[in-house]
Design an enzyme around this catalytic site. Structure first.
Site, short mmCIF file in Angstrom:
data_model
loop_
_atom_site.label_atom_id
_atom_site.label_comp_id
_atom_site.label_asym_id
_atom_site.label_seq_id
_atom_site.Cartn_x
_atom_site.Cartn_y
_atom_site.Cartn_z
N LEU A 151 15.66 43.43 56.36
CA LEU A 151 14.29 42.79 56.37
C LEU A 151 14.16 42.33 57.93
O LEU A 151 12.69 42.29 58.36
CB LEU A 151 14.21 41.55 55.69
CG LEU A 151 14.26 41.92 54.06
CD1 LEU A 151 14.69 40.56 53.32
CD2 LEU A 151 13.15 42.64 53.59
N ALA A 153 16.27 42.14 61.73
CA ALA A 153 17.69 41.97 62.62
C ALA A 153 17.78 40.99 63.81
O ALA A 153 16.48 41.05 64.28
CB ALA A 153 18.11 43.40 62.93
N ALA A 154 18.76 40.36 63.94
CA ALA A 154 18.64 39.12 64.92
C ALA A 154 20.08 39.63 66.05
O ALA A 154 20.86 40.59 65.64
CB ALA A 154 18.78 37.79 64.52
N ALA A 157 23.05 39.08 63.68
CA ALA A 157 23.15 39.37 62.23
C ALA A 157 22.05 40.10 61.77
O ALA A 157 20.98 39.97 62.56
CB ALA A 157 23.44 37.99 61.39
N GLN A 158 21.88 40.52 60.45
CA GLN A 158 20.67 41.14 60.01
C GLN A 158 20.68 40.74 58.45
O GLN A 158 21.53 40.16 57.98
CB GLN A 158 20.53 42.58 60.14
CG GLN A 158 21.88 43.48 59.62
CD GLN A 158 21.88 45.14 60.05
OE1 GLN A 158 21.70 45.28 61.23
NE2 GLN A 158 21.90 45.75 59.13
N VAL A 159 19.51 40.68 58.04
CA VAL A 159 19.23 40.07 56.51
C VAL A 159 18.64 41.50 55.79
O VAL A 159 17.92 42.33 55.91
CB VAL A 159 18.13 39.13 56.52
CG1 VAL A 159 18.02 38.58 54.91
CG2 VAL A 159 18.77 37.86 57.51
N LYS A 173 22.51 37.75 54.30
CA LYS A 173 22.74 37.92 55.79
C LYS A 173 23.90 38.30 56.00
O LYS A 173 25.14 37.62 55.56
CB LYS A 173 22.41 36.49 56.22
CG LYS A 173 22.47 36.31 57.77
CD LYS A 173 21.93 34.94 58.36
CE LYS A 173 22.08 34.86 59.71
NZ LYS A 173 21.69 33.46 60.05
N ASP A 305 15.66 26.35 66.25
CA ASP A 305 15.53 27.46 66.51
C ASP A 305 14.22 28.01 65.63
O ASP A 305 14.08 28.86 64.79
CB ASP A 305 16.65 28.62 66.19
CG ASP A 305 16.52 29.92 66.82
OD1 ASP A 305 15.68 30.27 67.74
OD2 ASP A 305 17.08 31.03 66.39
#
Length: 520
Positions: A151, A153-154, A157-159, A173, A305
Site C-alpha cells: 500500500l 513503502a517508506a 518499512a512497507q505496508v 508493516k 512525523d
C-alpha cells in the site's frame, strides 16, 4: 581550497576505514566499498561545487545569489540520488531534511520532499523471509490472502493489506531486512563526513542531525515500541471522537513486523478528496491543530512525523462525522516539564506580541542573543509580523517569499541556533513545518481558530503546572479562577468571531447600524 577539500575527502575515506575496522561493534564488510565510496564521492562533489562555483563572484551580488541557488539545486539533486541508491537510513535523513521548509534553502526542501514517494520496496522473497524469521510461519499459514504489492513503502518499512484466517482485514508493516544491520554504520559514516565538511566550512553546523538520528533510529526500528506508542496515544485522546488510531494485534507482531487494524482514507492535504466526500476542510484543520496543541502543550507526548501519508481523513458513513486517522507511531518526542512550560509561555507571549516575554523565554530555550531569529523560526513569520502579533494577519505571499529567501541568507545562523537549542526542540520544529505544509495545502494557515486552540491549551497547561507546585488551597482556587476566566474570555472572543463571519451576525450588525442611524 578546492584541492584541500578533495585531499580531506580522500583522508576521510582512509580514516573511516581504520575507525570502522577498529570498532568492535561494527563489521566493516557490511559496508561495501561501493556504498562508502559513492557517499564520499558525492560529498566531495558537493563540497568542490560550493568552493569553486562562488569564489570569483562578489558576495551579495545578484549574480552570487543566482549562482548560489544553482549550486544548492545541483547539490540537493546529488544528495537525493545518493539517498535513493543507499536507501534505508539515507532516505530517512533525506526525508527529515526535506521536511524543514523554513529552516533550509528551498532548493533542498523542494528536491528532497520527493523522497517520501521514492522509498525502496522489499522483494517478495525478502518479505517472506522477514515473516518466516519473526513469526515462525509462512505467509499462507497466517493469512487467507496477502497483497504483495505494498500500500505504501517508506525508508524503513512497507505496508501490505492482508486478511487473517478468521476474516479480519489487517495492515501488515514489514521492515526492510537490511535496514537494521546497516543503520548504525550509515549513521557513523554520515557523522564522519559531516565532521570533515565542517573543517572546510566552519559555519556548517549539522551535527544535531546525526545526534537525533542516533537517538531516534533505534526506536523507530523497534516495531513493538511503535505499537506501545500507538496504544498510549489512543488512550491519551480517547475523548477525541474525531481521532482514530489503528488497533495493534500483538499476537502476530514482533520488532520487525507489526499487525494493525486496516484503516483507509484520503491524505490530509488532499483538498479535492475532502470536497468530493463532503468533508469540511476547516473542521479537519481545526481538529488537527487541536490534537497537536494538546500533544505539545498539555501532554508533552508528540507524534513527530505528521507528513500527509501518515495522517488520513475519512467520513464515517454511519455518523457523517469526519475522522482523522493517525498512522506510523514510531517517532514521538517526550517533552520535559520545564521545557514544555517554557515553550507554552513562549507561545503565549508570541500570540500576545509581548516582546519582553518573547525574549525571556527564547533565551530560556537556548536562543541567547538570536531570540529574534528563534521567534521567526518557531512561527515561520517575519520579525515584523511577530512584533505586530502573529494572530493579527494571515501570511501573505510576499511575507512567505521573504521568509524563504531569508532562510538561505541566514543559514549559518540558523544551523548555529539549532545546535544551541534543547534537542527536544528539533523534532518540534520539524513537526511544526510539516503541519504548516498541511495548512498551506488546505489554505487554512494562521487561522484564528488555531491560535485560540493553542491559547486554551497553554492556559490549561500552565494552570495545571502552577496548581501542582502550590501547597495553599487558597492559591490553587485563585489559579483555577484565573484559568476559568481566561478560558471564558477566549470562548467569548470565539463566539464574536463566529457571529462576525455568520449570516446571523451580519444581520445583527446591519440591524444595529440601522438603529444607530435612526437615532442620529
Amino acid at each position: 581550497m578546492a584541492r584541500r577539500a578533495l585531499k580531506l575527502a580522500s583522508l576521510t575515506a582512509a580514516a573511516s576505514g581504520i575507525y570502522l575496522y577498529g570498532n568492535k561493534f561494527l563489521d566493516p564488510s557490511d559496508f561495501g566499498v561501493v556504498r562508502v565510496g559513492r557517499t564520499i564521492a558525492t560529498t566531495a562533489l558537493i563540497t568542490y561545487d560550493y568552493l569553486t562555483s562562488l569564489r570569483s563572484v562578489p558576495y551579495g551580488s545578484e549574480e552570487y545569489d543566482f549562482l548560489k541557488s544553482q549550486v544548492h539545486l545541483r547539490s540537493a539533486e546529488r544528495l537525493r540520488k545518493l539517498c535513493c541508491v543507499n536507501r534505508g537510513t539515507f532516505i530517512k535523513v533525506g526525508q527529515h531534511l526535506g521536511a524543514l521548509d523554513y529552516l533550509l534553502p528551498e532548493e533542498y526542501t523542494r528536491t528532497l520532499k520527493v523522497l517520501h514517494n521514492q522509498a525502496p520496496q522489499s522483494t517478495r522473497q525478502e518479505i517472506e523471509q522477514v515473516i518466516r524469521e519473526d513469526l515462525g510461519k509462512e505467509i499462507k499459514e497466517l493469512f487467507m490472502s496477502f497483497e504483495y504489492t505494498p500500500l505504501g513503502a517508506a525508508s524503513l518499512a512497507q505496508v501490505h493489506k492482508a486478511v487473517l484466517q478468521d476474516g479480519r482485514t489487517v495492515a501488515v508493516k514489514i521492515q526492510h531486512p537490511k535496514v537494521q544491520a546497516q543503520s548504525s554504520k550509515d549513521i557513523l559514516l554520515i557523522e564522519v563526513l559531516l565532521l570533515v565538511v565542517k573543517q572546510i566550512f566552519p559555519d556548517f553546523e549539522f551535527m544535531w542531525l546525526v545526534e537525533e538520528a542516533k537517538k531516534n533510529l533505534p526506536l523507530e526500528l523497534d516495531f513493538l515500541h511503535e505499537g506501545r506508542n500507538a496504544e498510549k496515544v489512543a488512550r491519551m485522546f480517547k475523548n477525541f471522537d474525531f481521532l482514530k488510531v489503528p488497533r495493534i494485534y500483538w499476537e502476530l507482531s514482533s520488532s520487525r513486523v507489526l499487525l494493525m487494524e486496516f484503516m483507509e482514507g484520503g491524505q490530509v492535504n488532499d483538498r479535492a478528496y475532502m470536497e468530493r466526500n463532503g468533508i469540511d476542510v476547516n473542521e479537519i484543520s481545526r481538529n488537527l491543530g487541536k490534537l497537536y496543541s494538546e500533544m505539545i502543550f498539555v501532554n508533552g507526548f508528540v507524534h513527530c512525523d505528521p507528513h500527509p501519508g501518515n495522517v488520513l481523513v475519512k467520513k464515517c458513513p454511519a455518523s457523517g462525522k469526519a475522522h482523522i486517522i493517525l498512522l506510523d507511531h514510531g517517532l514521538y518526542q517526550v517533552l520535559s516539564e520545564s521545557f514544555r512550560m517554557d515553550y507554552c509561555r513562549l507561545w503565549q507571549a508570541l500570540i500576545k506580541a509581548d516582546m519582553k516575554r518573547v525574549q525571556k523565554y527564547s533565551r530560556r530555550l537556548g536562543a541567547g542573543d538570536m531570540y529574534p531569529l528563534f521567534a521567526c523560526v518557531v512561527t515561520a513569520r517575519s520579525w515584523e509580523a511577530v512584533n505586530r502579533g502573529i494572530d493579527k494577519s494571515p501570511v501573505s505571499t510576499s511575507e512567505d517569499m521573504e521568509i524563504r529567501s531569508n532562510t538561505a541568507a541566514y543559514l549559518p545562523q540558523i544551523t548555529q541556533l539549532l545546535n544551541n537549542v534543547p534537542r527536544q526542540m528539533l523534532l518540534l520544529l520539524k513537526t511544526n513545518d510539516l503541519l504548516r505544509g498541511i495548512e498551506l495545502a488546505l489554505n487554512t494557515r494562521a487561522s484564528a481558530s488555531s491560535f485560540l486552540n493553542m491559547s486554551r491549551c497553554c492556559i490549561r497547561a500552565v494552570s495545571t503546572y502552577q496548581r501542582s507546585k502550590s501547597h495553599s488551597l487558597y492559591r490553587k482556587a485563585q489559579i483555577s479562577l484565573t484559568e476559568a476566566l481566561s478560558l471564558w474570555q477566549i470562548s467569548l472572543y470565539e463566539l464574536f468571531l463566529w457571529l462576525k463571519g455568520s449570516q446571523l451576525g451580519n444581520w445583527v450588525i446591519a440591524l444595529l447600524r440601522r438603529r444607530h442611524h435612526s437615532m442620529y
